[in-house]
Design a protein around this motif. Structure first.
Motif, mmCIF file in Angstrom:
data_model
loop_
_atom_site.group_PDB
_atom_site.id
_atom_site.type_symbol
_atom_site.label_atom_id
_atom_site.label_comp_id
_atom_site.label_asym_id
_atom_site.label_seq_id
_atom_site.Cartn_x
_atom_site.Cartn_y
_atom_site.Cartn_z
ATOM 1 N N ARG A 1 -42.317 -34.297 -7.728
ATOM 2 C CA ARG A 1 -43.091 -33.565 -6.720
ATOM 3 C C ARG A 1 -42.204 -33.048 -5.591
ATOM 4 O O ARG A 1 -42.522 -32.058 -4.947
ATOM 5 C CB ARG A 1 -44.179 -34.466 -6.113
ATOM 6 N N GLN B 1 -43.753 -41.716 -12.345
ATOM 7 C CA GLN B 1 -44.217 -40.519 -11.636
ATOM 8 C C GLN B 1 -45.695 -40.731 -11.268
ATOM 9 O O GLN B 1 -46.455 -41.340 -12.021
ATOM 10 C CB GLN B 1 -44.069 -39.283 -12.521
ATOM 11 N N LEU C 1 -48.679 -38.445 -10.523
ATOM 12 C CA LEU C 1 -49.008 -37.018 -10.555
ATOM 13 C C LEU C 1 -50.507 -36.794 -10.691
ATOM 14 O O LEU C 1 -51.157 -37.400 -11.560
ATOM 15 C CB LEU C 1 -48.323 -36.338 -11.761
ATOM 16 N N THR C 2 -51.047 -35.901 -9.852
ATOM 17 C CA THR C 2 -52.379 -35.372 -10.107
ATOM 18 C C THR C 2 -52.233 -34.248 -11.137
ATOM 19 O O THR C 2 -51.111 -33.803 -11.437
ATOM 20 C CB THR C 2 -52.976 -34.783 -8.816
ATOM 21 N N ASP D 1 -52.928 -31.215 -10.571
ATOM 22 C CA ASP D 1 -52.308 -30.107 -9.837
ATOM 23 C C ASP D 1 -50.788 -30.284 -9.763
ATOM 24 O O ASP D 1 -50.033 -29.331 -9.907
ATOM 25 C CB ASP D 1 -52.878 -30.005 -8.419
ATOM 26 N N ASP D 2 -50.330 -31.531 -9.537
ATOM 27 C CA ASP D 2 -48.877 -31.790 -9.489
ATOM 28 C C ASP D 2 -48.237 -31.478 -10.845
ATOM 29 O O ASP D 2 -47.151 -30.886 -10.910
ATOM 30 C CB ASP D 2 -48.590 -33.263 -9.174
ATOM 31 N N PHE E 1 -45.414 -28.631 -11.290
ATOM 32 C CA PHE E 1 -44.059 -28.916 -11.783
ATOM 33 C C PHE E 1 -43.791 -28.142 -13.077
ATOM 34 O O PHE E 1 -42.725 -27.544 -13.252
ATOM 35 C CB PHE E 1 -43.875 -30.423 -12.004
#
Ligand code: SIN
Length: 283
Positions: free
Chosen positions: A20, A45, A47-48, A50-51, A55
């Motif tokens: 991120r 990691q 992560l949503t 969206d993340d 990425f």
């Protein structure tokens, strides 16, 4: 960032990275490692969706996810995310591929321009089973006997669009086991990687594959001889998942398969795929 090549020599783990917060130089280094090692593991990691999409987009535009077996398109509002899961909610599978084995394949190679990269993020995984295996298609080509390589030089192979790697028929497709009539795409069997410049085999899937111009028996015999080398441990890497693992692979020069796992255990993975180009033939 620390790049730790896997013990068998194929693939690598990157340590010391939160994707991120990666700056331009950090992303360039990660991308170089990805081309060099073909499969990268990044642990821990957080992560949503969206993340994950943000990425993934640093590699390029994203392909929309294939329609899932249940007919559900994808995650609501996130058409780029393909859900790989055995979990059933309100009688409907939330994702694809169930809990059985997913056979060796390259993602979406039934398209004329398959994705160049896939990124798979583990949300929930069983303690046992469901491991994912990767193999190098550079090494698979290097290991072919010279006579076999001579016989397949210049040929194209049909990549079937009927069945996914779990053996399920894709939505909207009338199943056939005649590869000549099946939906899909023809690609060169020996390709040159557009970035590394190295030659590699490009196989896609064994089921319903066909070498253009040959009768089915001759095509099957040649394909079986080629596929006989794919399981060799020397060219592969096996990954046992933990939640928070992100694995990104070069979809042009690798294949992967997944072990079956206990259907009573939950496994939820979210995948994105980065747009690619038609695989170029080796000269
Ligand atoms: C996939 O084929 O993209 C999914 C592999 C897995 O479930 O580990």
């Amino acid at each position: 960032m620390e790049v730790r090549p896997n013990a068998g020599g194929f693939g690598a783990e990157l340590r010391g990275i939160d994707v991120r917060g990666l700056d331009g130089a950090g992303f360039a280094a990660l991308r170089r490692a990805w081309i060099a090692h073909a499969v990268l593991l990044l642990r821990d990691q957080v992560l949503t969706d969206d993340d994950l999409v943000a990425f993934s987009r640093r590699f390029g535009d994203l392909d929309l996810a294939p329609v899932q077996e249940s007919g559900r398109s994808t995650v609501v509002g996130r058409p780029e995310i393909y859900v790989v899961s055995n979990v059933i909610e309100n009688g409907v599978a939330i994702g694809s591929l169930g809990a059985g084995e997913a056979v060796w394949h390259t993602d979406m190679s039934y398209l004329p321009a398959p994705p160049m990269a896939s990124l798979l993020y583990a949300l929930e995984v069983p303690a046992e089973g469901g491991d994912t295996w990767f193999c190098s298609m550079y090494a698979a080509l290097e290991r072919l006997a010279p006579e076999l390589r001579r016989r397949i030089a210049g040929r194209r192979v049909k990549h079937d669009g009927t069945y996914n790697s779990g053996g399920y028929v894709r939505q909207g497709v009338t199943p056939t086991d005649d590869p000549r009539a099946a939906p899909g795409a023809l690609h060169p069997l020996i390709c040159r990687h557009p970035e590394s410049g190295r030659e590699m085999l490009y196989l896609g899937r064994r089921r319903n594959a066909w070498l253009e111009g040959l009768d089915l028996a001759e095509s099957d015999a040649l394909l079986d001889a080629i596929w006989a080398g794919i399981d060799a441990p020397e060219i592969g890497w096996r990954h046992h998942w933990r939640p928070g693992d992100l694995v990104l692979w070069d979809n042009r020069c690798t294949m992967h398969r997944r072990d079956a796992f206990d259907p009573a255990r939950r496994r939820i993975m979210h995948r994105t795929q980065v747009k690619g180009v038609a695989p170029p033939a080796a000269a």
